[in-house]
Each structure stands twice: as C-alpha cells, then as structure tokens.
Design a protein around this motif. Structure first.
Motif, mmCIF file in Angstrom:
data_model
loop_
_atom_site.group_PDB
_atom_site.id
_atom_site.type_symbol
_atom_site.label_atom_id
_atom_site.label_comp_id
_atom_site.label_asym_id
_atom_site.label_seq_id
_atom_site.Cartn_x
_atom_site.Cartn_y
_atom_site.Cartn_z
ATOM 1 N N TRP A 122 0.833 -1.204 0.000
ATOM 2 C CA TRP A 122 0.000 0.000 0.000
ATOM 3 C C TRP A 122 0.867 1.253 0.000
ATOM 4 O O TRP A 122 0.625 2.182 -0.767
ATOM 5 N N GLN A 127 -1.936 -0.526 -6.691
ATOM 6 C CA GLN A 127 -3.332 -0.113 -6.784
ATOM 7 C C GLN A 127 -4.277 -1.281 -6.515
ATOM 8 O O GLN A 127 -4.366 -2.207 -7.313
ATOM 9 N N LYS A 140 -13.606 4.388 -10.598
ATOM 10 C CA LYS A 140 -12.725 4.814 -9.507
ATOM 11 C C LYS A 140 -11.299 4.365 -9.768
ATOM 12 O O LYS A 140 -10.342 5.113 -9.542
ATOM 13 N N LEU A 141 -11.155 3.127 -10.270
ATOM 14 C CA LEU A 141 -9.830 2.590 -10.577
ATOM 15 C C LEU A 141 -9.155 3.406 -11.668
ATOM 16 O O LEU A 141 -7.961 3.719 -11.578
ATOM 17 N N HIS A 143 -9.579 6.516 -12.462
ATOM 18 C CA HIS A 143 -9.152 7.812 -11.926
ATOM 19 C C HIS A 143 -7.854 7.673 -11.133
ATOM 20 O O HIS A 143 -6.931 8.487 -11.278
ATOM 21 N N ALA A 144 -7.763 6.633 -10.304
ATOM 22 C CA ALA A 144 -6.565 6.416 -9.490
ATOM 23 C C ALA A 144 -5.353 6.092 -10.361
ATOM 24 O O ALA A 144 -4.247 6.593 -10.117
ATOM 25 N N LYS A 147 -4.044 9.190 -12.240
ATOM 26 C CA LYS A 147 -3.254 10.067 -11.369
ATOM 27 C C LYS A 147 -1.820 9.558 -11.241
ATOM 28 O O LYS A 147 -0.857 10.341 -11.308
ATOM 29 N N LYS A 148 -1.666 8.242 -11.064
ATOM 30 C CA LYS A 148 -0.327 7.669 -10.933
ATOM 31 C C LYS A 148 0.464 7.832 -12.231
ATOM 32 O O LYS A 148 1.662 8.131 -12.213
#
Length: 235
Positions: A122, A127, A140-141, A143-144, A147-148
């Motif tokens: 984590w 992810q 949601k995935l 978007h995350a 960002k990475k």
C-alpha cells in the motif's frame, strides 16, 4: 523435490527476516519502495542460487533480419503505455518490478490485508481493486491509475487475473480494454515461460526463464489481439 523444499523453506525465512525491515520502511514512500524492490531482487538471487533459476529478457525485433535492439520504439517505460503481462509465477513479478522503473501493479485488495507486506504494498503505491464492485469500481480505478501515470509511474497489469499453468490459456479480463480506452494508452504485451521453472504448485525446475516484450499494440486493440501477443512466446 529436495531443492524445491529447501528453496521454499529458505524463502519463507527470508520473508520473515525482511518483515521488520519493511515495517521500518513504512515511514517513507521512497525508503519503502527501495526496500520492497530490494526484497524482490533478493528473491531473484535466491531463485538463482538455490533453485538454479536464471532469467533472460527478450525484445521485439525492429529490423527485418530479426536483430533485436534495446531500447527501441516498441518499448516505452515512461508511463505512456500499459504493460499487459502473462502471469504464471512470482518470478515474473520480481523481474518486472525490478526491471521496469517506477512501475506499479493492480492487485486484488485482499493482498493489502497481509500483515506488514500488505502495508508495504500500500505504501509503495500498488493499486488495489475490489473485483465485486463492477463498473463503479472501474471508474474509480481509472481515476486512481490516471493520477499515478500523470505522476510518471508505469502500470503493469495481469489481464488474465490469476496465475496460469504452462499451456493454459485464460480469457483476458475486459478491465484492461476499459483502462486503455479511457486513458488512451497503447498496450505493451509481455509473455513469459516462468511457470515452467517456478510453478504455482509443484516442483521447481532449474533453467533459464524468459520474459518477452512484444511489439506495442494500440489502445483499441481487441482482447484476441492482446491475448495472441501475450501468448506468442509464452509456455
């Protein structure tokens, strides 16, 4: 069989020894990442010294005569591609995590519940995904992950969703296509025969495991095209 038992015993002890070290590493993202990758590198060393498993990385040819060149235009490690890899063994995870700079994996969220190691995953920025959440979770995935990638990280995903045996072909999950389409990222397929040497179950075998980076595919490639590329050289 003796070599397999010896390796698994030593590997278990190795992970136990690393636990307090990784616990200390939680104080810093950079330190944690360094320690996790160092631990993974140690797994490769143990596999070579005890189980007799080496590895070799292959690149796609860029000339008609088949002479491979590295690096070449088919390989991008700048975060502007999704690496879709065959998943047969812990071995290719250790290889890819050490070989692809600033990479991160999509993993099932249950792995984060493992004491210390899950916390380190984590902190490292792996992810998690809840497979039961469906389309809502994919948004949601995405978007995350976006960002990475904007931060310069490189996504490695196992589109089969599980470790497979040599010769076994599993239908790829559609989540890879969703991510590629939404993020407009090309796909870099990766094949392997690591399962021949370090299988999910059973005896390990000495030899040289291979990892093949295949030519890049566009973001609108089909699951069939991706599967063919991943399995082209795989065991």
């Amino acid at each position: 069989m003796f070599r397999t038992i010896m390796f698994k015993i030593i590997l278990g002890l190795y992970f136990i020894v690393w636990s307090p070290v990784l616990l200390i590493g939680l104080i810093s993202y950079r330190l944690n990442r360094f320690l996790v990758l160092t631990c993974a590198g140690g797994v490769l060393v143990l596999a070579r010294l005890i189980a007799g498993i080496k590895y070799e990385i292959h690149y796609p040819p860029v000339e008609e005569n088949g002479v491979p060149v590295t690096p070449n235009e088919n390989i991008r490690f700048d975060g502007k591609a999704i690496i879709a890899a065959k998943h047969m063994s812990i071995l290719e995870i250790a290889i890819l995590s050490n070989y692809v700079p600033n990479s991160f994996f999509i993993i099932k969220r249950e792995l984060l519940w493992i004491p210390i190691y899950g916390w380190a995953f984590w902190r490292m920025g792996l992810q998690p995904v809840n497979r039961a959440r469906g389309a809502t979770n994919m948004k949601k995935l995405t978007h995350a992950v976006a960002k990475k990638i904007m931060d310069g990280q490189v996504l490695i995903i196992f589109p089969e969703g599980t470790r497979v045996k040599p010769g076994q072909k599993v239908k790829l999950k559609r989540g890879l296509l969703f991510l590629a389409h939404e993020l407009k990222l090309p796909i870099l397929p990766v094949g392997t025969d690591a399962g021949k040497y370090w299988p999910k179950h059973g005896m390990m075998h000495s030899g040289t495991a291979n990892v093949w980076f295949e030519p890049m595919l566009p973001c609108n490639a089909s699951l069939e095209e991706i599967s063919e590329a991943i399995n082209r050289h795989s065991a």
